[in-house]
Write an enzyme that holds these catalytic residues in place. Sequence first.
Site, short mmCIF file in Angstrom:
data_model
loop_
_atom_site.label_atom_id
_atom_site.label_comp_id
_atom_site.label_asym_id
_atom_site.label_seq_id
_atom_site.Cartn_x
_atom_site.Cartn_y
_atom_site.Cartn_z
CE LYS A 1 -6.49 -1.15 0.73
NZ LYS A 1 -6.15 -0.79 1.75
NE ARG B 1 -1.21 -2.55 6.96
CZ ARG B 1 -0.95 -2.10 5.56
NH1 ARG B 1 0.60 -1.59 5.27
NH2 ARG B 1 -1.86 -2.11 4.82
CD GLU C 1 -7.18 2.30 4.66
OE1 GLU C 1 -7.23 2.83 3.66
OE2 GLU C 1 -6.71 1.17 4.66
C1 3PG Z 1 -2.42 -0.50 1.88
O1 3PG Z 1 -2.64 -1.47 2.67
O2 3PG Z 1 -3.28 -0.01 1.38
C2 3PG Z 1 -1.02 -0.53 1.21
O3 3PG Z 1 -0.18 -0.95 2.18
C3 3PG Z 1 -0.78 0.91 0.68
O4 3PG Z 1 -0.12 0.64 -0.39
P1 3PG Z 1 1.22 1.40 -0.67
O5 3PG Z 1 2.14 1.42 0.52
O6 3PG Z 1 1.62 0.89 -2.13
O7 3PG Z 1 0.58 2.83 -1.02
#
Ligand code: 3PG
Length: 209
Positions: free
Chosen positions: A129, A44, A40
């Site tokens: 999600k 960002r 994914e």
């Molecule tokens: C996302 O956007 O899915 C999160 O930043 C992932 O979460 P994590 O960094 O706590 O795994």
Amino acid sequence: MNARKVIEEVKIVPVVKIDNVSDTIPLMNALCEGGIPIAEITFRTACATEAIKIASQNFGDKMLVGAGTVINAEQAKLAVENGAKFVVSPGFGKDISDVCVAAGVAYVPGCVTPTEIMAAIACGHKIIKFFPASNYGGVATIKALSAPFGDIVFIPTGGINANNINDFLAVKSIIACGGSWMVKDSLVKEGKFDEIVKICKEARAVIGG
Ligand code: 3PG
């Protein structure tokens, strides 16, 4: 490649942030070698579109490449035009949904309340999600939401790692967990792709994959 089928099989969705586009190929290679052939790629960073394009062109036949942190229709268009096979957003966006439905690409919106889930259902989406999972009550909340929404499956993300992933995967309505723990920024930036392979393999072993 059916996105849901691959996600159900692999059970882990790495949330990837690529700052330097040249890291795309070694990172995708590491995910494949580590046995987690899904990425994914998040909007960002400035090079997200280019990274999605490179990953799709070079790995489209051996892994599932999608886009994450898609927060508007423009990013959704860029994602699908450049080969993303699924689009993930932190919340639900009708504008994003419209782009994905028109393109025939799976949309996985972020929802944590019944109202948000109903908005997603109204647009035809069944994979949610649940984000940020640990902040919104984790396993207990997903179990409670699964009672009225028996058709919906969840990909909890946010605060998940090798230590707690099995608590989530034990829930019937959870088809996979998302997370960045195997592709941490620092590992990518420092080019520690062997370490990423190792963490991916460990994650696969933990879930019995
Ligand atoms: C996302 O956007 O899915 C999160 O930043 C992932 O979460 P994590 O960094 O706590 O795994």
